[in-house]
Design an enzyme around this catalytic site. Structure first.
Site, mmCIF file in Angstrom:
data_model
loop_
_atom_site.group_PDB
_atom_site.id
_atom_site.type_symbol
_atom_site.label_atom_id
_atom_site.label_comp_id
_atom_site.label_asym_id
_atom_site.label_seq_id
_atom_site.Cartn_x
_atom_site.Cartn_y
_atom_site.Cartn_z
ATOM 1 N N ASP A 173 0.851 -1.196 0.000
ATOM 2 C CA ASP A 173 0.000 0.000 0.000
ATOM 3 C C ASP A 173 0.885 1.243 0.000
ATOM 4 O O ASP A 173 1.884 1.312 0.719
ATOM 5 C CB ASP A 173 -0.904 0.007 1.235
ATOM 6 C CG ASP A 173 -1.920 1.131 1.188
ATOM 7 O OD1 ASP A 173 -2.966 0.942 0.553
ATOM 8 O OD2 ASP A 173 -1.665 2.197 1.790
ATOM 9 N N ILE A 174 0.511 2.233 -0.834
ATOM 10 C CA ILE A 174 1.261 3.488 -0.883
ATOM 11 C C ILE A 174 0.920 4.325 0.344
ATOM 12 O O ILE A 174 -0.256 4.589 0.611
ATOM 13 C CB ILE A 174 0.933 4.268 -2.167
ATOM 14 C CG1 ILE A 174 1.231 3.408 -3.400
ATOM 15 C CG2 ILE A 174 1.738 5.563 -2.222
ATOM 16 C CD1 ILE A 174 0.797 4.047 -4.704
ATOM 17 N N ASN A 181 -3.303 12.810 -3.769
ATOM 18 C CA ASN A 181 -4.464 13.212 -4.568
ATOM 19 C C ASN A 181 -5.011 14.565 -4.138
ATOM 20 O O ASN A 181 -5.353 15.411 -4.972
ATOM 21 C CB ASN A 181 -5.571 12.156 -4.452
ATOM 22 C CG ASN A 181 -5.370 10.997 -5.407
ATOM 23 O OD1 ASN A 181 -4.773 11.156 -6.472
ATOM 24 N ND2 ASN A 181 -5.862 9.836 -5.043
ATOM 25 N N ASP A 190 -2.728 9.225 -10.496
ATOM 26 C CA ASP A 190 -2.618 8.203 -11.536
ATOM 27 C C ASP A 190 -1.166 8.007 -11.961
ATOM 28 O O ASP A 190 -0.713 6.883 -12.187
ATOM 29 C CB ASP A 190 -3.458 8.597 -12.753
ATOM 30 C CG ASP A 190 -4.948 8.382 -12.526
ATOM 31 O OD1 ASP A 190 -5.314 7.833 -11.473
ATOM 32 O OD2 ASP A 190 -5.740 8.772 -13.407
ATOM 33 N N GLU A 216 -4.947 2.168 -4.219
ATOM 34 C CA GLU A 216 -3.485 2.267 -4.152
ATOM 35 C C GLU A 216 -2.848 0.998 -3.591
ATOM 36 O O GLU A 216 -1.680 0.996 -3.211
ATOM 37 C CB GLU A 216 -3.067 3.469 -3.303
ATOM 38 C CG GLU A 216 -3.379 3.368 -1.825
ATOM 39 C CD GLU A 216 -4.758 3.899 -1.457
ATOM 40 O OE1 GLU A 216 -4.937 4.338 -0.313
ATOM 41 O OE2 GLU A 216 -5.651 3.873 -2.317
#
Length: 296
Positions: A173-174, A181, A190, A216
């Protein structure tokens, strides 16, 4: 997925097109939804893409300008021109500052929307191959999707049980992706997802599977891999992302990932869902422990 063919723009030919591109088309591959897989045949006239009512391909997306890009037929083939759009026009992730001659297989990005340009010797066959690709690949990152991950993991769990061999799953996971965002916009988000996928997949073995799980989150299935070795793979991935210089337009971004690892060694009671859940629980333990770490 059923075949979808968009309206064809038919006019009197002004200039002959070479035979290899006469049947060329664009195929919508991202975002997902009712237009995914839609085919737009190209013709002997200019073609506008954008939000405006006068556009031949209308894109109802906030990231797209009213007149965003133009595709122009020439004796050499189809050139794409940016129309001074707000967010730019990209071919294969390269932003256009001059006209670009499209080549078979190129990816055209207009705002958040991505198209594949097909102009090979058998466009019909290539189109149906592209439709199949859309069933197993994520259109944004071009790594495998969750559907294919599920099918792959089902097979590998059975194989692990049959041969009493280790199988590991990594959930990735980021960290603080929402802040990316919120601060820089969804185009940047993106970009980060695509760039991260490219950074990670270069180190993935052919027998393993790297897939976008959703949002993500990504997953990596490591066959014949025990827990300690899988944790080492996760650590190398974590370091590669932390060391990578993400740059969206002129903005540098420093990103990290958290990784959760789960392993089975032929346990007959283990299911694919349980293995994913165990990896996900370790992922959130990594988040609670401060992020940018691997928990197994």
């Amino acid at each position: 997925m059923s075949e979808k063919v968009a309206e064809t723009w038919i006019t009197s030919p002004k200039r002959p097109l070479p035979a290899v591109v006469r049947d060329a088309c664009l195929v919508h591959i991202y975002p997902t939804g009712p237009t995914m897989g839609c085919r737009y045949p190209l013709a002997d006239r200019s073609l506008l893409l954008g939000r405006g009512e006068d556009c031949h391909i209308r894109l109802q997306d906030h990231s797209v300008s009213r007149r965003h890009a133009r595709i122009e037929p020439t004796p050499e083939g189809f050139y794409v021109h940016d129309q001074q759009s707000t967010n730019g026009t990209f071919v294969n992730d390269r932003q256009l500052d001059t006209a670009w001659l499209l080549q078979d297989g190129d990816y055209l990005r207009v705002g958040n929307c991505i198209y594949r340009y097909l102009a090979g010797g058998n466009v019909e066959a290539e189109y149906h191959e592209e439709i199949y690709r859309l069933t197993i690949l994520d259109g944004l990152t071009l790594v495998h999707n969750r559907r294919y991950l599920t099918e792959f993991l089902d097979r590998e769990v059975v194989r692990s049980q049959r041969h009493d061999r280790p199988l590991s799953v990594l959930m990735i996971d980021i960290d603080r992706f929402k802040a990316v965002n919120d601060t820089f916009g969804h185009l940047c988000g993106d970009f980060v997802l695509r760039e991260l996928a490219d950074t990670v997949k270069v180190g993935v073995r052919k027998e393993d599977l790297f897939a976008r799980y959703g949002g993500e989150e990504f997953a990596l299935v490591l066959v014949e891999t025990p827990r300690v070795e899988a944790a080492g793979v996760g650590e190398r991935m974590r370091e590669a992302v932390a060391d990578h210089q993400f740059r969206f337009e002129s903005t540098p971004l420093n990103l990290t990932i958290s990784v959760g690892v789960a392993t089975t060694s032929g346990d007959l009671t283990m299911t694919p869902a349980a293995l994913l859940k165990a990896a996900d629980e370790n992922l959130y333990e990594a988040k609670r422990a401060g992020r940018n770490r691997v928990v197994s």
